[in-house]
Design an enzyme around this catalytic site. Structure first.
Site, short mmCIF file in Angstrom:
data_model
loop_
_atom_site.label_atom_id
_atom_site.label_comp_id
_atom_site.label_asym_id
_atom_site.label_seq_id
_atom_site.Cartn_x
_atom_site.Cartn_y
_atom_site.Cartn_z
N HIS A 192 53.85 40.63 46.51
CA HIS A 192 52.83 41.54 45.97
C HIS A 192 52.65 42.81 46.79
O HIS A 192 52.37 43.88 46.25
CB HIS A 192 51.49 40.82 45.84
CG HIS A 192 51.36 40.12 44.52
ND1 HIS A 192 50.54 39.07 44.30
CD2 HIS A 192 51.98 40.35 43.35
CE1 HIS A 192 50.64 38.65 43.05
NE2 HIS A 192 51.52 39.42 42.45
N ARG A 304 46.49 43.09 36.91
CA ARG A 304 46.32 41.94 37.81
C ARG A 304 44.87 41.93 38.31
O ARG A 304 44.56 42.53 39.33
CB ARG A 304 47.28 42.04 38.98
CG ARG A 304 48.77 41.92 38.61
CD ARG A 304 49.63 42.06 39.86
NE ARG A 304 50.97 41.56 39.70
CZ ARG A 304 52.04 42.35 39.58
NH1 ARG A 304 51.93 43.66 39.59
NH2 ARG A 304 53.25 41.81 39.46
N GLU A 454 56.07 32.05 33.11
CA GLU A 454 56.53 32.28 34.48
C GLU A 454 56.79 30.98 35.24
O GLU A 454 57.12 30.99 36.42
CB GLU A 454 55.52 33.14 35.25
CG GLU A 454 54.12 32.60 35.28
CD GLU A 454 53.13 33.52 36.00
OE1 GLU A 454 53.56 34.42 36.72
OE2 GLU A 454 51.92 33.30 35.83
N ASN A 477 59.03 37.44 38.11
CA ASN A 477 58.84 37.30 39.56
C ASN A 477 58.66 35.83 39.93
O ASN A 477 59.28 35.32 40.86
CB ASN A 477 57.62 38.08 40.04
CG ASN A 477 57.74 39.56 39.76
OD1 ASN A 477 58.83 40.04 39.46
ND2 ASN A 477 56.65 40.28 39.85
N ASP A 478 57.77 35.16 39.20
CA ASP A 478 57.56 33.74 39.47
C ASP A 478 58.63 32.88 38.83
O ASP A 478 59.07 31.89 39.40
CB ASP A 478 56.17 33.31 38.98
CG ASP A 478 55.10 33.67 40.01
OD1 ASP A 478 55.32 33.42 41.21
OD2 ASP A 478 54.06 34.23 39.61
N ARG A 488 59.42 33.55 46.98
CA ARG A 488 59.65 34.99 46.89
C ARG A 488 59.14 35.76 48.10
O ARG A 488 59.46 36.93 48.27
CB ARG A 488 59.07 35.54 45.59
CG ARG A 488 57.58 35.64 45.55
CD ARG A 488 57.10 35.77 44.10
NE ARG A 488 56.21 36.89 43.91
CZ ARG A 488 55.43 37.06 42.85
NH1 ARG A 488 55.46 36.17 41.86
NH2 ARG A 488 54.67 38.09 42.73
N CYS A 525 57.27 41.51 32.20
CA CYS A 525 56.54 42.35 33.16
C CYS A 525 56.93 42.11 34.60
O CYS A 525 56.30 42.64 35.50
CB CYS A 525 55.03 42.16 32.99
SG CYS A 525 54.47 40.53 33.54
C1 PEP Z 1 55.47 37.64 37.55
O1 PEP Z 1 55.31 36.51 38.04
O2 PEP Z 1 56.56 38.05 37.12
C2 PEP Z 1 54.35 38.60 37.48
C3 PEP Z 1 54.49 39.75 36.87
O3 PEP Z 1 53.20 38.27 38.07
P1 PEP Z 1 52.90 38.35 39.62
O4 PEP Z 1 53.97 39.18 40.25
O5 PEP Z 1 51.55 38.96 39.75
O6 PEP Z 1 52.93 36.91 40.03
MG MG Z 2 53.41 35.68 38.37
#
Ligand code: PEP
Ligand code: MG
Length: 604
Positions: A192, A304, A454, A477-478, A488, A525
């Site tokens: 993040h 977020r 996710e 991302n997750d 990550r 996203c």
């Molecule tokens: C994701 O997990 O891809 C996402 C966009 O959410 P975050 O990065 O806030 O976990």
């Molecule tokens: Mg996420």
């Protein structure tokens, strides 16, 4: 001159004096001016006096009830006068011209090494007593002193922050006009803080392993986020080169071929053969709205909301209060009105228990929440799971959202969903919140409800989830970290974090098909979408809606405008037949080069 190589997560080149932050121990190391040495020594002395008073008091109380335990505190009182402890800290402050907190931390480090060598297990375990005493010294040093957060707002202009890790909440509070960039030992592109760096346009390199211990406070460094490099003690030529390259710090303007004029930025994205692609923005703070609009975002695809817990919400200095419905309502309403007629997809809090607890207990250290993210893989009570166990908080957020809904186009999205049951429970909570409002005489418009895909379980059951929601948003991302079992935030395995893994590409296709069969929209996203080369492949895989960091939108439009959708589809078909990631990467880069945007690709 030394060069350290990490992972460049936010482009740009800056130079300045290193300020070191050891966030795991909550200590900041910075160089002090010669005239400040006496002040730091006086702070050490005051801390020792307070420690002595406190320990004597504790000893007296313990002696009344458990006399046999009193000797523990006698030992700590003796240690307080040991020449290896405070006199050594005094010498470090004098010789290295560093702050008192850092000197105490150094002494602990040195003493710890001595204890580790001791053969006698009883004596070895006394290290815990030293840690206890050092913790007390540090606590007393903090009294009336500035926290890392305050100090980071006060450091000299032209500083570069070098940290073991940097939590998003602390990063959100740094004065980035003074601190020019940052480098961390931990982290990856999708951590993040890295995402935040890109949205704040602060050059950053992460994953440097041990930079925070190898660089001295006050040393000159050049940080090159584009080349993933940190140069320590650079040559005069390197410094001059950095100065020339740091003139323009806005990535959107720096990016090759980024459109400059207003009409161009507002033009909706299409491929060369006219397929319409919807590009929205990921935002963390209400103040990001202006950046999103400027970048030409058609809406907010991911807000977020947990970032409300970091201070600085909406430009104010106060920490956000998640239990205050009116305050949340004002924030959501402002976002909806600011983005109208575009939609705003608000994701309900994606916190874990530690983050929530540290917020609710008002833990002052480093802003508290997300403090553990770099070490924990966050697989526990998090996101929607946590919200469902805290109905009193969740219902407040839902009420605030539903009240705001009449001021624009709201979509509510749940994070970290792994089963249909959770979704049903969450929907029941929405119905409950709507009933609360109806009882107050307020009308509630219908709000589309969606889920983040996710967690691999959600991807595999996308067909089942699709029947019960209005939209999907794929959070790569997750999804990547849970599918490939790669934390990550852990730099040691970040090389395995691979968006082009066939498993990830197949999951994306699976989710897209499930959404199409149920005729619900699906967007993506994750950070993947911000990478122009990956974006082209995702369009080839059939996705037409994306949400990304605002700075990536102009380049994405440009790249899409020069690609034909039929070519992208055939690229995706070829890629889906390949087994090895390196072959997939090669195929993709060849196609990108053909389209004429090899420069824009940042597949890493
Ligand atoms: C994701 O997990 O891809 C996402 C966009 O959410 P975050 O990065 O806030 O976990
Ligand atoms: Mg996420």
């Amino acid at each position: 001159m030394r060069r350290l190589t990490g992972i460049g997560v936010s482009p740009g080149v800056v130079s300045g004096r290193a300020v070191i932050l050891i966030q795991r121990a909550h200590v900041l190391r910075y160089q002090i001016a010669p005239e400040r040495v006496a002040h730091e020594l006086a702070r050490l002395d005051a801390s020792r006096t307070r420690c002595r008073e406190q320990l004597a008091d504790i000893r007296a109380r313990v002696a009344q009830r458990r006399p046999e335990m009193a000797s523990l505190f006698d030992a700590q009182l003796l240690m307080l006068d040991d020449p290896m402890l405070l006199p050594r800290a005094v010498a470090i402050v004098r010789e290295q011209r560093v702050n008192a907190e850092w000197a105490v931390q150094q002494v602990f480090h040195e003493l710890g090494a001595v204890f580790d060598e001791v053969a006698d297990p009883y004596l070895r375990e006394r290290k815990g007593d030293v840690a206890d005493l050092v913790g007390r010294l540090r606590m007393n040093l903090r009294q009336g002193a500035a926290t890392p957060r305050d100090l980071l707002r006060e450091v000299d202009e032209a500083s570069v922050l070098i940290a073991d890790e940097l939590t998003p909440s602390l990063a959100a509070q740094v004065d980035w006009s003074r601190v020019r960039g940052f480098a961390t030992d931990a982290g990856s592109r999708t951590y993040h803080t890295a995402i935040l760096a890109r949205s704040l346009e602060v050059p950053a390199v992460v994953g440097l392993h041990d930079a925070s211990t190898r660089i001295q406070a006050g040393e000159i460094v050049v940080l090159d986020g584009s080349a993933s490099e940190l140069i320590v003690d650079p040559s005069p030529e390197e410094l001059a080169r950095a100065a020339r390259r740091s003139d323009d710090r806005r990535p959107a303007a720096r990016a090759p071929g980024a459109p400059a004029d207003d009409a161009e930025r507002k033009r909706p994205a299409t491929t060369a053969d006219g397929v319409r692609i919807r590009l929205e923005a990921n935002v963390e703070f209400p103040a990001d709205l202006a950046t999103a609009r400027y970048a030409g975002a058609e809406g907010i695809g991911l807000y977020r909301t947990e970032f409300q817990l970091a201070s600085g919400v909406g430009g104010s200095d106060e920490a956000g209060d998640i239990v205050d419905e009116d305050r949340q309502y004002e924030i959501y309403r402002g976002m909806l009105e600011g983005m109208a007629p575009g939609a705003v997809t608000v994701r309900t809090f994606d916190l874990d228990e530690d983050q929530l607890a540290s917020h609710l207990s008002q833990n002052p250290l480093a802003g508290g929440w997300l403090a553990r993210e770099a070490r924990a893989s966050r697989q526990g009570l998090r996101g929607l799971r946590l919200s469902l166990t805290r109905p009193e908080l969740f219902r407040v957020q839902l009420r605030a959202l539903l009240r705001a809904a009449r001021h624009g186009q709201l979509r509510i999205m749940f994070p970290f969903v792994s089963s249909v049951e959770q979704l049903r429970d969450a929907r029941a909570m929405v119905a409950g919140a709507a009933a609360d409002l109806a009882a107050r005489g307020e009308t509630v418009p219908r709000v589309p409800i969606g889920v983040m895909i996710e967690i691999p379980a959600a991807a595999y059951t996308a067909d089942l989830l699709a029947r019960e929601v209005d939209f999907f948003t794929i959070g790569t991302n997750d999804l990547i970290q849970y599918c490939l079992a790669v934390d990550r935030a852990d730099e040691r395995v970040s090389r395995l974090y691979e968006p082009l893994h066939p498993a990830i590409l197949r999951m994306i296709v699976m989710v897209r098909r499930a959404a199409a069969r149920q005729r619900i929209p699906v967007s993506l996203c994750g950070e993947m979408a911000s990478d122009p080369a990956l974006l082209l492949l995702l369009v080839g895989l059939g996705l037409v809606e994306f949400s990304m960091t605002p700075g990536a939108i102009p380049v994405a439009k440009q790249v899409l405008a020069e690609a034909r959708s039929d070519e992208l589809r055939s690229l995706a078909r070829r890629v889906l037949r390949l087994a090895a990631i390196e072959d997939i990467e090669r195929e993709l880069m060849t196609a990108v080069a053909r389209i004429g945007h090899a420069k824009g690709g940042v597949v890493s």
